[in-house]
Design an enzyme around this catalytic site. Structure first.
Site, PDB file in Angstrom:
ATOM      1  N   ASP A  35       0.851  -1.316  -0.095  1.00  0.00           N
ATOM      2  CA  ASP A  35      -0.213   0.099   0.276  1.00  0.00           C
ATOM      3  C   ASP A  35       0.896   1.073  -0.105  1.00  0.00           C
ATOM      4  O   ASP A  35       1.804   1.344   0.868  1.00  0.00           O
ATOM      5  CB  ASP A  35      -0.918  -0.207   1.392  1.00  0.00           C
ATOM      6  CG  ASP A  35      -2.062   1.009   0.985  1.00  0.00           C
ATOM      7  OD1 ASP A  35      -3.133   0.498   1.061  1.00  0.00           O
ATOM      8  OD2 ASP A  35      -1.658   2.196   0.878  1.00  0.00           O
ATOM      9  N   ASN A  91     -12.932  -2.696   2.736  1.00  0.00           N
ATOM     10  CA  ASN A  91     -13.656  -1.476   2.919  1.00  0.00           C
ATOM     11  C   ASN A  91     -14.839  -1.617   1.710  1.00  0.00           C
ATOM     12  O   ASN A  91     -14.660  -2.029   0.791  1.00  0.00           O
ATOM     13  CB  ASN A  91     -12.766  -0.246   2.764  1.00  0.00           C
ATOM     14  CG  ASN A  91     -12.084  -0.012   3.964  1.00  0.00           C
ATOM     15  OD1 ASN A  91     -12.318  -0.381   5.162  1.00  0.00           O
ATOM     16  ND2 ASN A  91     -10.970   0.377   3.650  1.00  0.00           N
ATOM     17  N   GLN A  98     -13.883   3.031   1.378  1.00  0.00           N
ATOM     18  CA  GLN A  98     -13.391   2.555   0.206  1.00  0.00           C
ATOM     19  C   GLN A  98     -13.293   3.813  -0.763  1.00  0.00           C
ATOM     20  O   GLN A  98     -13.934   4.559  -0.949  1.00  0.00           O
ATOM     21  CB  GLN A  98     -14.551   1.582  -0.287  1.00  0.00           C
ATOM     22  CG  GLN A  98     -14.142   1.063  -1.672  1.00  0.00           C
ATOM     23  CD  GLN A  98     -14.887  -0.105  -2.122  1.00  0.00           C
ATOM     24  OE1 GLN A  98     -15.906  -0.329  -1.738  1.00  0.00           O
ATOM     25  NE2 GLN A  98     -14.514  -1.051  -3.203  1.00  0.00           N
ATOM     26  N   VAL A 100     -11.251   2.974  -3.606  1.00  0.00           N
ATOM     27  CA  VAL A 100     -10.935   2.381  -4.978  1.00  0.00           C
ATOM     28  C   VAL A 100     -11.899   1.420  -5.284  1.00  0.00           C
ATOM     29  O   VAL A 100     -12.123   0.227  -4.599  1.00  0.00           O
ATOM     30  CB  VAL A 100      -9.476   1.748  -5.126  1.00  0.00           C
ATOM     31  CG1 VAL A 100      -9.336   1.154  -6.463  1.00  0.00           C
ATOM     32  CG2 VAL A 100      -8.429   2.790  -4.728  1.00  0.00           C
ATOM     33  N   HIS A 104     -10.691  -5.450  -3.341  1.00  0.00           N
ATOM     34  CA  HIS A 104      -9.532  -5.609  -2.688  1.00  0.00           C
ATOM     35  C   HIS A 104      -9.504  -5.746  -1.292  1.00  0.00           C
ATOM     36  O   HIS A 104     -10.141  -5.285  -0.632  1.00  0.00           O
ATOM     37  CB  HIS A 104      -8.565  -4.343  -3.090  1.00  0.00           C
ATOM     38  CG  HIS A 104      -8.964  -2.985  -2.638  1.00  0.00           C
ATOM     39  ND1 HIS A 104      -9.846  -2.381  -3.229  1.00  0.00           N
ATOM     40  CD2 HIS A 104      -8.604  -2.377  -1.531  1.00  0.00           C
ATOM     41  CE1 HIS A 104     -10.039  -1.272  -2.444  1.00  0.00           C
ATOM     42  NE2 HIS A 104      -9.529  -1.324  -1.599  1.00  0.00           N
ATOM     43  N   HIS A 106      -7.156  -5.518   2.226  1.00  0.00           N
ATOM     44  CA  HIS A 106      -5.863  -5.116   2.979  1.00  0.00           C
ATOM     45  C   HIS A 106      -5.299  -6.008   3.967  1.00  0.00           C
ATOM     46  O   HIS A 106      -6.146  -6.433   4.732  1.00  0.00           O
ATOM     47  CB  HIS A 106      -6.198  -3.728   3.645  1.00  0.00           C
ATOM     48  CG  HIS A 106      -6.898  -2.446   2.897  1.00  0.00           C
ATOM     49  ND1 HIS A 106      -6.212  -1.373   2.744  1.00  0.00           N
ATOM     50  CD2 HIS A 106      -8.030  -2.320   2.527  1.00  0.00           C
ATOM     51  CE1 HIS A 106      -6.923  -0.443   2.067  1.00  0.00           C
ATOM     52  NE2 HIS A 106      -8.166  -1.169   1.880  1.00  0.00           N
TER      53      HIS A 106
HETATM   54  P1  AMP Z   1      -9.754   1.672  -0.059  1.00  0.00           P
HETATM   55  O1  AMP Z   1      -9.635   3.132   0.657  1.00  0.00           O
HETATM   56  O2  AMP Z   1     -10.023   0.496   0.865  1.00  0.00           O
HETATM   57  O3  AMP Z   1     -10.267   1.434  -1.244  1.00  0.00           O
HETATM   58  O4  AMP Z   1      -8.052   1.093  -0.387  1.00  0.00           O
HETATM   59  C1  AMP Z   1      -7.683   1.828  -1.418  1.00  0.00           C
HETATM   60  C2  AMP Z   1      -6.046   1.677  -0.954  1.00  0.00           C
HETATM   61  O5  AMP Z   1      -5.177   1.722  -2.107  1.00  0.00           O
HETATM   62  C3  AMP Z   1      -5.588   2.706  -0.006  1.00  0.00           C
HETATM   63  O6  AMP Z   1      -5.068   2.059   1.215  1.00  0.00           O
HETATM   64  C4  AMP Z   1      -4.484   3.568  -0.784  1.00  0.00           C
HETATM   65  O7  AMP Z   1      -3.305   3.871  -0.030  1.00  0.00           O
HETATM   66  C5  AMP Z   1      -4.015   2.586  -1.813  1.00  0.00           C
HETATM   67  N1  AMP Z   1      -3.448   2.997  -3.145  1.00  0.00           N
HETATM   68  C6  AMP Z   1      -3.848   4.017  -3.797  1.00  0.00           C
HETATM   69  N2  AMP Z   1      -3.266   4.295  -4.812  1.00  0.00           N
HETATM   70  C7  AMP Z   1      -2.215   3.430  -4.722  1.00  0.00           C
HETATM   71  C8  AMP Z   1      -0.899   2.933  -5.576  1.00  0.00           C
HETATM   72  N3  AMP Z   1      -0.474   3.686  -6.714  1.00  0.00           N
HETATM   73  N4  AMP Z   1      -0.191   1.973  -5.059  1.00  0.00           N
HETATM   74  C9  AMP Z   1      -0.349   1.350  -4.079  1.00  0.00           C
HETATM   75  N5  AMP Z   1      -1.413   1.754  -3.246  1.00  0.00           N
HETATM   76  C10 AMP Z   1      -2.287   2.501  -3.535  1.00  0.00           C
END
Ligand code: AMP
Length: 125
Positions: A35, A91, A98, A100, A104, A106
């Site tokens: 992450d 999430n 959430q 993205v 996925h 974590h």
């Molecule tokens: P969520 O907020 O549960 O949708 O998780 C998305 C996660 O993706 C967050 O913890 C971000 O820090 C991570 N994230 C976003 N962009 C990147 C990236 N380019 N490389 C690695 N992690 C990322």
């Protein structure tokens, strides 16, 4: 990607190697990377290569075998990188943190046997 009209998510762009990431595991269907904003000493994102499922509920309904594969990769990462106790967080929805909308998990933990995770890794609520 199942729909050619869908914009690639940031994770699909990592999978396509358009955006750099530290990839720590990869199978035919699953990829995992560090992450970019870690909330625990070990914080790995584990996602499907296909972005058609927006969250874990959609994935469980649409392809439970793929969800099981994602969890198995997550466990493998936890075995390799943590003290064996870890959080596995999906999430689900913006109000739950959430950001993205490409399913996925974590994986969060620590390699140190005595470490106890703080509440921060659960998010802002
Ligand atoms: P969520 O907020 O549960 O949708 O998780 C998305 C996660 O993706 C967050 O913890 C971000 O820090 C991570 N994230 C976003 N962009 C990147 C990236 N380019 N490389 C690695 N992690 C990322």
């Amino acid at each position: 990607m199942s729909s050619t009209s869908a914009q690639p998510t940031i994770f699909s762009r990592i999978i396509a190697r358009e955006i750099p990431a530290t990839i720590v595991a990869e199978t035919e269907n699953i990829i995992a990377f560090l992450d970019i904003a870690p909330k625990a000493p070990v914080h790995v994102v584990v996602t499907t290569k296909d972005q058609q499922y927006r969250n874990v509920v959609e994935l469980a309904a649409g392809n439970p075998a793929l969800l099981a594969e994602l969890v198995a990769v997550a466990e493998q990462i936890a075995v390799e990188r943590t003290n064996g106790q870890f959080r596995l967080v999906f999430n689900t929805g913006a109000a739950a943190g959430q950001t993205v909308f490409h399913v996925h998990a974590h994986v969060m933990g620590s390699p140190e046997p005595a470490d106890v995770l703080g509440e921060d890794s659960l998010g802002a609520l």
